[in-house]
Design a protein around this motif. Sequence first.
Motif, PDB file in Angstrom:
ATOM      1  N   PRO A 129       0.821  -1.219   0.000  1.00 58.85           N
ATOM      2  CA  PRO A 129       0.000   0.000   0.000  1.00 58.85           C
ATOM      3  C   PRO A 129       0.858   1.274   0.000  1.00 58.85           C
ATOM      4  CG  PRO A 129      -0.709  -1.508   1.740  1.00 58.85           C
ATOM      5  CD  PRO A 129       0.517  -2.078   1.138  1.00 58.85           C
ATOM      6  N   GLY A 130       0.560   2.172  -0.914  1.00 57.98           N
ATOM      7  CA  GLY A 130       1.224   3.466  -0.996  1.00 57.98           C
ATOM      8  C   GLY A 130       2.521   3.466  -1.772  1.00 57.98           C
ATOM      9  N   CYS A 131       2.964   2.319  -2.307  1.00 58.70           N
ATOM     10  CA  CYS A 131       4.223   2.279  -3.058  1.00 58.70           C
ATOM     11  C   CYS A 131       3.919   2.402  -4.541  1.00 58.70           C
ATOM     12  CB  CYS A 131       4.962   0.973  -2.765  1.00 58.70           C
ATOM     13  SG  CYS A 131       6.573   0.853  -3.576  1.00 58.70           S
ATOM     14  N   THR A 132       4.690   3.248  -5.230  1.00 52.76           N
ATOM     15  CA  THR A 132       4.473   3.443  -6.666  1.00 52.76           C
ATOM     16  C   THR A 132       5.593   2.827  -7.492  1.00 52.76           C
ATOM     17  OG1 THR A 132       5.579   5.588  -6.541  1.00 52.76           O
ATOM     18  CG2 THR A 132       3.159   5.558  -6.315  1.00 52.76           C
ATOM     19  N   ALA A 133       6.537   2.129  -6.847  1.00 51.98           N
ATOM     20  CA  ALA A 133       7.645   1.512  -7.573  1.00 51.98           C
ATOM     21  C   ALA A 133       7.136   0.321  -8.379  1.00 51.98           C
ATOM     22  CB  ALA A 133       8.721   1.064  -6.581  1.00 51.98           C
ATOM     23  N   ALA A 150       5.751 -12.916  -4.542  1.00 50.62           N
ATOM     24  CA  ALA A 150       5.741 -13.567  -3.236  1.00 50.62           C
ATOM     25  C   ALA A 150       4.383 -14.231  -3.070  1.00 50.62           C
ATOM     26  CB  ALA A 150       5.981 -12.558  -2.128  1.00 50.62           C
ATOM     27  N   PRO A 151       4.326 -15.461  -2.540  1.00 47.71           N
ATOM     28  CA  PRO A 151       3.042 -16.157  -2.406  1.00 47.71           C
ATOM     29  C   PRO A 151       2.116 -15.448  -1.433  1.00 47.71           C
ATOM     30  CG  PRO A 151       4.790 -17.399  -1.345  1.00 47.71           C
ATOM     31  CD  PRO A 151       5.436 -16.260  -2.039  1.00 47.71           C
ATOM     32  N   LYS A 152       0.815 -15.490  -1.738  1.00 48.77           N
ATOM     33  CA  LYS A 152      -0.158 -14.804  -0.891  1.00 48.77           C
ATOM     34  C   LYS A 152      -0.388 -15.530   0.426  1.00 48.77           C
ATOM     35  CE  LYS A 152      -2.637 -12.220  -4.351  1.00 48.77           C
ATOM     36  NZ  LYS A 152      -3.921 -11.820  -4.876  1.00 48.77           N
ATOM     37  N   SER A 153      -0.448 -16.872   0.417  1.00 46.73           N
ATOM     38  CA  SER A 153      -0.621 -17.635   1.643  1.00 46.73           C
ATOM     39  C   SER A 153      -0.147 -19.057   1.410  1.00 46.73           C
ATOM     40  CB  SER A 153      -2.090 -17.647   2.071  1.00 46.73           C
ATOM     41  OG  SER A 153      -2.846 -18.459   1.191  1.00 46.73           O
ATOM     42  N   ARG A 154      -0.035 -19.822   2.491  1.00 51.16           N
ATOM     43  CA  ARG A 154       0.422 -21.211   2.327  1.00 51.16           C
ATOM     44  C   ARG A 154      -0.626 -22.054   1.634  1.00 51.16           C
ATOM     45  NH1 ARG A 154       0.167 -21.797   8.056  1.00 51.16           N
ATOM     46  NH2 ARG A 154      -1.876 -22.599   8.539  1.00 51.16           N
ATOM     47  N   ASP A 155      -1.900 -21.641   1.678  1.00 52.19           N
ATOM     48  CA  ASP A 155      -2.960 -22.382   1.013  1.00 52.19           C
ATOM     49  C   ASP A 155      -3.064 -22.050  -0.475  1.00 52.19           C
ATOM     50  OD1 ASP A 155      -3.660 -23.585   3.447  1.00 52.19           O
ATOM     51  OD2 ASP A 155      -4.894 -21.844   3.986  1.00 52.19           O
ATOM     52  N   HIS A 156      -2.523 -20.910  -0.871  1.00 47.69           N
ATOM     53  CA  HIS A 156      -2.593 -20.471  -2.279  1.00 47.69           C
ATOM     54  C   HIS A 156      -1.190 -20.114  -2.738  1.00 47.69           C
ATOM     55  CE1 HIS A 156      -6.925 -20.413  -1.905  1.00 47.69           C
ATOM     56  NE2 HIS A 156      -6.790 -19.732  -0.783  1.00 47.69           N
ATOM     57  N   LEU A 157      -0.362 -21.124  -2.913  1.00 44.36           N
ATOM     58  CA  LEU A 157       1.040 -20.886  -3.276  1.00 44.36           C
ATOM     59  C   LEU A 157       1.219 -20.494  -4.735  1.00 44.36           C
ATOM     60  CD1 LEU A 157       2.761 -23.775  -1.298  1.00 44.36           C
ATOM     61  CD2 LEU A 157       2.751 -21.345  -0.742  1.00 44.36           C
ATOM     62  N   THR A 158       0.179 -20.582  -5.538  1.00 49.64           N
ATOM     63  CA  THR A 158       0.295 -20.182  -6.944  1.00 49.64           C
ATOM     64  C   THR A 158      -0.276 -18.793  -7.193  1.00 49.64           C
ATOM     65  OG1 THR A 158      -1.778 -21.310  -7.450  1.00 49.64           O
ATOM     66  CG2 THR A 158       0.271 -22.566  -7.760  1.00 49.64           C
ATOM     67  N   GLU A 159      -0.760 -18.146  -6.172  1.00 50.82           N
ATOM     68  CA  GLU A 159      -1.236 -16.773  -6.274  1.00 50.82           C
ATOM     69  C   GLU A 159      -0.201 -15.888  -5.618  1.00 50.82           C
ATOM     70  OE1 GLU A 159      -5.134 -16.455  -4.600  1.00 50.82           O
ATOM     71  OE2 GLU A 159      -5.862 -18.191  -5.716  1.00 50.82           O
ATOM     72  N   TYR A 160       0.138 -14.765  -6.288  1.00 54.26           N
ATOM     73  CA  TYR A 160       1.280 -13.974  -5.845  1.00 54.26           C
ATOM     74  C   TYR A 160       0.930 -12.504  -5.628  1.00 54.26           C
ATOM     75  CZ  TYR A 160       3.594 -18.017  -7.844  1.00 54.26           C
ATOM     76  OH  TYR A 160       3.968 -19.281  -8.141  1.00 54.26           O
ATOM     77  N   TYR A 161       1.696 -11.908  -4.733  1.00 55.41           N
ATOM     78  CA  TYR A 161       1.813 -10.457  -4.639  1.00 55.41           C
ATOM     79  C   TYR A 161       3.033 -10.083  -5.469  1.00 55.41           C
ATOM     80  CZ  TYR A 161      -1.138 -10.510  -0.421  1.00 55.41           C
ATOM     81  OH  TYR A 161      -2.152 -10.665   0.473  1.00 55.41           O
ATOM     82  N   ASP A 170      12.589  -3.654  -2.074  1.00 53.18           N
ATOM     83  CA  ASP A 170      12.552  -3.358  -0.637  1.00 53.18           C
ATOM     84  C   ASP A 170      11.385  -4.061   0.048  1.00 53.18           C
ATOM     85  OD1 ASP A 170      14.780  -1.756  -0.859  1.00 53.18           O
ATOM     86  OD2 ASP A 170      13.613   0.075  -1.193  1.00 53.18           O
ATOM     87  N   HIS A 171      10.212  -4.012  -0.574  1.00 53.30           N
ATOM     88  CA  HIS A 171       9.040  -4.597   0.054  1.00 53.30           C
ATOM     89  C   HIS A 171       9.034  -6.128  -0.007  1.00 53.30           C
ATOM     90  CE1 HIS A 171       7.288  -0.428  -0.474  1.00 53.30           C
ATOM     91  NE2 HIS A 171       7.378  -0.644   0.833  1.00 53.30           N
ATOM     92  N   VAL A 172       9.611  -6.747  -1.027  1.00 49.87           N
ATOM     93  CA  VAL A 172       9.688  -8.207  -1.067  1.00 49.87           C
ATOM     94  C   VAL A 172      10.641  -8.709   0.014  1.00 49.87           C
ATOM     95  CG1 VAL A 172      11.552  -8.681  -2.750  1.00 49.87           C
ATOM     96  CG2 VAL A 172       9.586 -10.197  -2.615  1.00 49.87           C
TER      97      VAL A 172
END
Length: 189
Positions: free
Chosen positions: A28-32, A38-49, A54-56
């Motif tokens: 939130p708030g980053c424009t880079a 990065a995976p969203k959760s352990r239950d959805h390892l194929t969905e990513y942020y 810096d943020h990763v």
Amino acid sequence: MKASGFKRSWRVPFDEPPKPRTRHCDHPGCTAEGEYRAPKSRDHLTEYYWFCLDHVRAYNASWDFYKGMSPEQIEAELRRSTTWQRETWPLGAKTGNRRFNFGIHDPFGVFDEDVVREQNAKARAETPEQAAMRVMELDGELTLAILKKRYKLLVKRHHPDLHGGDKAAEEKFKEINQAYTTLLASLTA
């Protein structure tokens, strides 16, 4: 020879390739630009942020795959992970009572328990002399004098005339005579 109406041009028209779409960082708030997933959760390892560098780094430092799991659940997940989440069976569980049908020399009975039982039975089988010693109730070193002394004692104890013609006593008397004959033959041989 001249080609009509065709002019060769070695120059290839250079069109500028389209610019790739850039993702914005999902923080939130980053424009880079969001270059790192990065995976969203352990239950959805194929969905990513998608994050900037810096943020990763911050996300990876704080992300725990086992967060919220009990120690038993963690152990179960580790066990499942060792087999790539595939079902496994204990060794021999799916084979039933199948016997191998190829001919191999198996003196230790690794492949067939019946061989082991037969070998143990052969190993335990008494020799005639051992059986005779058991009947005469003797053990240890045997001499002719010890044998004759024991024979006289057992004959007096188990003679059929003393037991009024009892069949069990008669059979025991026959057994003692046979054992004496066997041991006498082995001592005089």
